[in-house]
Enzyme design. Sequence first.
Site, short mmCIF file in Angstrom:
data_model
loop_
_atom_site.label_atom_id
_atom_site.label_comp_id
_atom_site.label_asym_id
_atom_site.label_seq_id
_atom_site.Cartn_x
_atom_site.Cartn_y
_atom_site.Cartn_z
CG ASP A 1 -18.91 6.29 -100.04
OD1 ASP A 1 -19.62 6.85 -99.20
OD2 ASP A 1 -18.38 5.17 -99.86
CG ASN B 1 -13.24 5.52 -108.52
OD1 ASN B 1 -12.73 4.40 -108.52
ND2 ASN B 1 -14.33 5.80 -107.82
CD GLU B 2 -17.06 2.81 -108.45
OE1 GLU B 2 -17.94 3.56 -107.99
OE2 GLU B 2 -16.86 1.66 -108.02
CG ASN C 1 -13.63 0.18 -108.07
OD1 ASN C 1 -12.47 -0.22 -108.12
ND2 ASN C 1 -13.94 1.46 -107.91
CE1 TYR D 1 -16.80 -2.36 -102.13
CE2 TYR D 1 -17.08 -1.52 -104.35
CZ TYR D 1 -16.45 -1.46 -103.12
OH TYR D 1 -15.48 -0.52 -102.87
CE1 TYR E 1 -22.86 -0.45 -100.86
CE2 TYR E 1 -20.86 -0.82 -102.13
CZ TYR E 1 -21.55 -0.11 -101.16
OH TYR E 1 -20.95 0.93 -100.51
CD GLU F 1 -13.34 1.37 -104.89
OE1 GLU F 1 -14.48 1.10 -104.45
OE2 GLU F 1 -13.01 2.49 -105.31
CD1 TRP G 1 -14.15 0.88 -100.32
CD2 TRP G 1 -12.38 1.69 -101.44
NE1 TRP G 1 -14.26 2.25 -100.35
CE2 TRP G 1 -13.19 2.76 -101.03
CE3 TRP G 1 -11.20 1.94 -102.15
CZ2 TRP G 1 -12.85 4.08 -101.30
CZ3 TRP G 1 -10.88 3.25 -102.42
CH2 TRP G 1 -11.71 4.32 -102.00
CE LYS H 1 -18.16 -1.07 -98.75
NZ LYS H 1 -18.78 0.25 -98.66
C1 BDP Z 1 -17.09 2.59 -104.85
C2 BDP Z 1 -16.30 3.88 -104.82
C3 BDP Z 1 -15.72 4.21 -103.44
C4 BDP Z 1 -16.73 3.90 -102.37
C5 BDP Z 1 -16.99 2.41 -102.42
C6 BDP Z 1 -17.95 1.95 -101.31
O1 BDP Z 1 -15.27 3.88 -105.79
O2 BDP Z 1 -15.32 5.56 -103.40
O3 BDP Z 1 -16.32 4.30 -101.10
O4 BDP Z 1 -17.56 2.07 -103.67
O5 BDP Z 1 -19.14 1.91 -101.57
O6 BDP Z 1 -18.26 2.88 -105.54
O7 BDP Z 1 -17.51 1.67 -100.23
#
Ligand code: BDP
Length: 605
Positions: free
Chosen positions: A165, A418-419, A473, A475, A479, A511, A556, A575
């Site tokens: 992303d 990462n992820e 990470n 959300y 999300y 994140e 993030w 973000k």
């Molecule tokens: C995570 C990723 C990051 C994205 C973030 C997002 O590590 O690179 O920018 O989510 O969705 O999956 O903002």
Amino acid sequence: MTAFLYPHETKTRRIIDISGVWKFKLDKNNEGRDNHWKDGLSDTTLMAVPASYNDISTEKAFRDHCGDVWYETDFYIAEEWQEKEVYVRFGSATHRAIVYVNGQEVVSHDGGYMPFAGKLNDVVKFGEKNTMVVVVNNELSRKTIPCGDIVTHANGTREVKPFFDFFNYAGIHRAVKLMALPKQRIDDINVLTDFDQSLGKVGYAVSALGAGDVSVELFDEAGKLVAAGEGSEGSLTIDNVKLWQPGNAYLYTLQVSLSEAGQLQDQYPVEVGVRTVKVEGTRFLINNEPFYFKGFGKHEDSHIHGRGYDAALNLRDMELLDWIGANSIRTSHYPYSEEFMQLADRKGLVVINETPAVGQFDVMMNFMAAGQGGESQSKFFERPEVQNEGMEAHKDAIRELFKRDKNHACVVMWSLSNEPDTSQEASDAYFKEVFAYARDLDPQNRPLTFVNFMLAPYGKCHAHQYADVICLNRYYGWYMMGGIEMDNAGEAFAKELAGWATENKPVVITEYGADTMAGIHKLPSVQWSEEYQCEYLDQQHYAFDSCPAVVGEQMWNFADFQTWEGIMRVDGNKKGAFTRDRQPKMSAHHLKRRWDKIDDFGYKA
Ligand code: BDP
């Protein structure tokens, strides 16, 4: 190693920066390699070096180009340099490059964020004009690091689809320098620091090319000699040592000399911060004291420059990090410039240093899937190409990053990926091998981690057992559980954290974030408003404060940044706590109020 020691000028080394405005040509029909463009370009336009080429032109063809681009410049090499070994060194070219001088290849390099150098002695005309042509390619696949794919549309247009992303910026991103180095020279230096009360220890190991005796001198910040030693390996002691501390850096300089029969052949300085790093149970110790990470995942990203090196931007970012009370960052999702790392050493900014392994999860818009959780549709780690060529590329990226950054005091941990899709069983064997490989590579033996995503929540991850620190990470409230459900996001997050806490490892939230358009205010809040971002942060912080194993929070993102265009992103990812031009949103003030009350040891007033 010639490329990995930073190009410092010293008594014995001469450096000339040849960055500037170069000739440039897009290879629209992918014909340059066959048609020998390496011998010289025609019908060129101009391009800044260093910079991404994507955002400079007004043409879409430049921004969205897939494939090769070509650069050309002229340069002179002084006759006096004939006695030296002469190199051209690129700080980075994304994602791969081949360099030709007077039509002959001098170096090629894969991997978009590392330095590389080519020897020029046999191909240049000393004292005369020479021409350098560089072809840079931005293509991605499942075998490259980072990962992506290329799709060919009905009209024949090829498009790079990154599995990540952020915009797939490309070009010569960091400075290009000519180096005149002594033939007998220092090739590599490792330092390892420790202390016992007020006695500091600096262990060193030097390797050299050619004959010569190694000696070292250690100077303090005032330039006073505090210790000296002979031989290519040894240990120096410092009385009343001043430690390198988060937010309070102190840097000694280790001056390494190589001499033969009393004649100095080469000299090279390394800045040394005396500090230790250790993981003990759920604590992350810097200088034997528990450290609490406050800060951000960042990007090297700005208007017009794209991912091109920008000294002013880096300084502005350091100022903002200091202002907001941050003590750390993660170099998401690739190694940052050497100059950034030097600044971090100088400022006492703690760094989780990440390889460019991102997108090891081949689902378009994978950030959505990653954030929401559920069942993975990806079979990434089952693919033979990933297990073979992909693994090799990943190892190369790790080896080069460790080589380049091993001596930086600011680096306290390496993030290997990462992820990645660690919800797949096949990721276990993959990461077992990757971690085993990385374990032997760092002379300082710093903790290793990777960053886990929501598709592999507690109980479903197949790779965390290899990591020294759990990095997550998450959300909750964006999300998933966004909007009116957000009120319960903190509880849900806290519940997952309670699971991770049983692993008896430190947990860092690498994140957490919510897209926010600067200037949108809503009462009551709605998603994308500045109010929502602040309320979202409160939910997350509630979860962190409920879990003693959490030893850090990195929001993030530090600033809004550019991504691929698409229905999920409005001129990029929003973000940021700061806008892309580095002004604060409401959330920045909100974070500052919290972080000003949390000291580096995590004590919350
Ligand atoms: C995570 C990723 C990051 C994205 C973030 C997002 O590590 O690179 O920018 O989510 O969705 O999956 O903002």
